[in-house]
Design a protein around this motif. Structure first.
Motif, mmCIF file in Angstrom:
data_model
loop_
_atom_site.group_PDB
_atom_site.id
_atom_site.type_symbol
_atom_site.label_atom_id
_atom_site.label_comp_id
_atom_site.label_asym_id
_atom_site.label_seq_id
_atom_site.Cartn_x
_atom_site.Cartn_y
_atom_site.Cartn_z
ATOM 1 N N GLY A 126 1.083 -0.912 -0.109
ATOM 2 C CA GLY A 126 0.191 -0.172 -0.289
ATOM 3 C C GLY A 126 0.943 1.613 0.191
ATOM 4 N N GLY A 127 1.803 1.360 1.048
ATOM 5 C CA GLY A 127 2.800 2.314 1.368
ATOM 6 C C GLY A 127 3.420 2.316 -0.621
ATOM 7 N N SER A 128 4.225 1.420 -0.722
ATOM 8 C CA SER A 128 5.211 2.026 -1.708
ATOM 9 C C SER A 128 4.320 1.984 -2.756
ATOM 10 C CB SER A 128 5.748 0.001 -2.130
ATOM 11 O OG SER A 128 5.210 -0.846 -2.394
ATOM 12 N N GLY A 129 2.858 1.684 -2.920
ATOM 13 C CA GLY A 129 1.811 1.895 -4.015
ATOM 14 C C GLY A 129 1.634 3.071 -4.288
ATOM 15 N N ALA A 130 1.402 4.428 -3.220
ATOM 16 C CA ALA A 130 1.475 5.256 -2.538
ATOM 17 C C ALA A 130 1.960 6.115 -3.320
ATOM 18 C CB ALA A 130 0.834 6.108 -1.685
ATOM 19 N N ALA A 131 3.769 6.200 -3.140
ATOM 20 C CA ALA A 131 4.488 6.197 -3.758
ATOM 21 C C ALA A 131 5.181 6.251 -4.587
ATOM 22 C CB ALA A 131 6.065 5.756 -2.229
ATOM 23 N N LEU A 132 4.548 4.969 -5.765
ATOM 24 C CA LEU A 132 4.934 4.901 -6.873
ATOM 25 C C LEU A 132 3.989 6.129 -7.023
ATOM 26 C CD1 LEU A 132 5.878 1.290 -7.825
ATOM 27 C CD2 LEU A 132 7.557 3.133 -7.618
ATOM 28 N N ALA A 133 2.758 5.796 -6.997
ATOM 29 C CA ALA A 133 1.651 7.083 -8.057
ATOM 30 C C ALA A 133 2.426 8.757 -7.029
ATOM 31 C CB ALA A 133 0.529 6.393 -6.829
ATOM 32 N N TYR A 134 2.582 8.726 -6.602
ATOM 33 C CA TYR A 134 2.958 10.471 -6.481
ATOM 34 C C TYR A 134 4.235 10.439 -7.212
ATOM 35 C CZ TYR A 134 3.581 14.672 -4.453
ATOM 36 O OH TYR A 134 3.694 16.160 -3.844
ATOM 37 N N PHE A 135 5.087 9.280 -7.220
ATOM 38 C CA PHE A 135 6.063 9.895 -8.617
ATOM 39 C C PHE A 135 5.752 9.552 -9.650
ATOM 40 C CE2 PHE A 135 9.840 7.349 -11.334
ATOM 41 C CZ PHE A 135 10.708 8.514 -10.925
ATOM 42 N N GLY A 136 4.770 8.634 -10.345
ATOM 43 C CA GLY A 136 4.015 9.234 -11.724
ATOM 44 C C GLY A 136 3.115 10.802 -12.060
ATOM 45 N N TYR A 137 3.049 11.149 -10.896
ATOM 46 C CA TYR A 137 2.244 11.775 -10.778
ATOM 47 C C TYR A 137 3.429 13.403 -11.153
ATOM 48 C CZ TYR A 137 0.306 16.734 -9.258
ATOM 49 O OH TYR A 137 -0.100 17.798 -8.536
ATOM 50 N N THR A 138 4.714 13.343 -10.628
ATOM 51 C CA THR A 138 5.821 14.408 -10.400
ATOM 52 C C THR A 138 6.513 13.910 -11.965
ATOM 53 O OG1 THR A 138 6.022 13.706 -8.559
ATOM 54 C CG2 THR A 138 7.340 14.244 -9.542
ATOM 55 N N ILE A 139 6.391 13.069 -12.481
ATOM 56 C CA ILE A 139 6.903 13.140 -13.648
ATOM 57 C C ILE A 139 5.828 13.609 -15.302
ATOM 58 C CG2 ILE A 139 6.729 11.161 -16.367
ATOM 59 C CD1 ILE A 139 9.044 11.299 -13.618
ATOM 60 N N ALA A 140 4.673 13.459 -14.361
ATOM 61 C CA ALA A 140 3.383 14.451 -15.257
ATOM 62 C C ALA A 140 3.500 15.964 -15.121
ATOM 63 C CB ALA A 140 1.985 13.784 -15.810
ATOM 64 N N ASN A 141 3.620 16.104 -13.885
ATOM 65 C CA ASN A 141 3.625 17.455 -13.285
ATOM 66 C C ASN A 141 4.465 18.201 -14.377
ATOM 67 O OD1 ASN A 141 2.453 19.908 -12.181
ATOM 68 N ND2 ASN A 141 3.409 19.139 -10.329
ATOM 69 N N ALA A 142 6.182 17.041 -14.584
ATOM 70 C CA ALA A 142 6.966 18.128 -15.164
ATOM 71 C C ALA A 142 6.598 17.910 -16.626
ATOM 72 C CB ALA A 142 8.574 17.278 -14.482
ATOM 73 N N LEU A 143 6.773 17.323 -17.488
ATOM 74 C CA LEU A 143 5.944 17.674 -18.165
ATOM 75 C C LEU A 143 5.249 18.633 -19.344
ATOM 76 C CD1 LEU A 143 6.420 15.703 -20.695
ATOM 77 C CD2 LEU A 143 4.900 15.180 -20.662
ATOM 78 N N ALA A 144 3.757 18.471 -17.762
ATOM 79 C CA ALA A 144 3.203 19.573 -17.973
ATOM 80 C C ALA A 144 3.445 20.795 -18.250
ATOM 81 C CB ALA A 144 1.891 19.830 -17.857
ATOM 82 N N ALA A 145 4.460 21.015 -16.488
ATOM 83 C CA ALA A 145 4.958 22.185 -16.594
ATOM 84 C C ALA A 145 6.274 22.821 -17.326
ATOM 85 C CB ALA A 145 5.529 22.236 -15.157
ATOM 86 N N TRP A 146 6.768 21.445 -18.181
ATOM 87 C CA TRP A 146 7.626 21.809 -18.908
ATOM 88 C C TRP A 146 7.493 22.817 -20.398
ATOM 89 C CZ3 TRP A 146 8.757 19.804 -23.929
ATOM 90 C CH2 TRP A 146 9.890 19.721 -24.733
ATOM 91 N N LEU A 147 5.569 21.719 -20.904
ATOM 92 C CA LEU A 147 5.392 22.065 -22.151
ATOM 93 C C LEU A 147 4.889 23.519 -22.108
ATOM 94 C CD1 LEU A 147 3.612 19.079 -22.812
ATOM 95 C CD2 LEU A 147 5.017 19.800 -24.089
ATOM 96 N N ILE A 148 4.268 23.769 -20.589
ATOM 97 C CA ILE A 148 3.431 25.266 -20.633
ATOM 98 C C ILE A 148 4.527 26.832 -20.600
ATOM 99 C CG2 ILE A 148 2.385 26.569 -18.854
ATOM 100 C CD1 ILE A 148 0.775 24.212 -18.310
ATOM 101 N N ILE A 149 5.987 26.621 -19.767
ATOM 102 C CA ILE A 149 6.890 27.260 -19.444
ATOM 103 C C ILE A 149 7.721 27.389 -20.729
ATOM 104 C CG2 ILE A 149 9.617 27.294 -18.493
ATOM 105 C CD1 ILE A 149 7.705 26.520 -16.452
ATOM 106 N N THR A 150 8.057 26.235 -21.350
ATOM 107 C CA THR A 150 8.969 26.484 -22.601
ATOM 108 C C THR A 150 7.013 27.446 -23.961
ATOM 109 O OG1 THR A 150 8.503 24.698 -23.457
ATOM 110 C CG2 THR A 150 10.401 25.092 -22.024
ATOM 111 N N ARG A 151 6.274 27.321 -24.271
ATOM 112 C CA ARG A 151 5.391 27.429 -24.630
ATOM 113 C C ARG A 151 5.982 26.598 -25.844
ATOM 114 N NH1 ARG A 151 3.045 32.734 -22.547
ATOM 115 N NH2 ARG A 151 4.317 33.905 -21.375
ATOM 116 N N ARG A 152 5.646 25.611 -25.495
ATOM 117 C CA ARG A 152 5.396 24.598 -26.563
ATOM 118 C C ARG A 152 3.180 23.903 -26.247
ATOM 119 N NH1 ARG A 152 10.166 22.601 -28.754
ATOM 120 N NH2 ARG A 152 11.534 23.033 -26.878
ATOM 121 N N VAL A 153 2.841 24.895 -25.678
ATOM 122 C CA VAL A 153 0.913 24.131 -25.875
ATOM 123 C C VAL A 153 0.951 25.787 -25.940
ATOM 124 C CG1 VAL A 153 -0.474 23.492 -24.527
ATOM 125 C CG2 VAL A 153 2.030 22.316 -24.366
#
Length: 92
Positions: free
Chosen positions: A65-92
């Motif tokens: 349960g705990g490692s699943g939550a940690a992995l889910a948050y890690f996945g969220y961070t990766i998605a967040n980083a991609l979205a932030a990069w797209l927005i900041i570099t104005r690719r969106v």
């Protein structure tokens, strides 16, 4: 160890969120009204709640349960980083 990693990921998520808010991207103006509550800090509150939930679940569970939550948050961070990069570099 997992809690320290989650905390570091949380700091990164807060930094990315702040950078997106300060980017002045036109997409930010098209967000619903509730996102603009508290001067744009509503999203930071959501970031805090997600981090707190992930850390609490990781701390209070033994095993999958705990490692699943940690992995889910890690996945969220990766998605967040991609979205932030797209927005900041104005690719969106």
């Amino acid at each position: 160890m997992a809690l320290i990693l989650l905390f570091v990921l949380g700091v990164g998520n807060f930094a990315m969120h702040k950078a997106v808010l300060e980017s002045g991207h036109p997409l930010l103006g098209q967000l619903p009204w509730f996102v603009h509550m508290l001067g744009g800090r509503f999203g930071l509150l959501v970031e805090y709640l997600l981090l707190t939930a992930a850390m609490l679940v990781t701390y209070n569970t033994d095993g999958a349960g705990g490692s699943g939550a940690a992995l889910a948050y890690f996945g969220y961070t990766i998605a967040n980083a991609l979205a932030a990069w797209l927005i900041i570099t104005r690719r969106v």
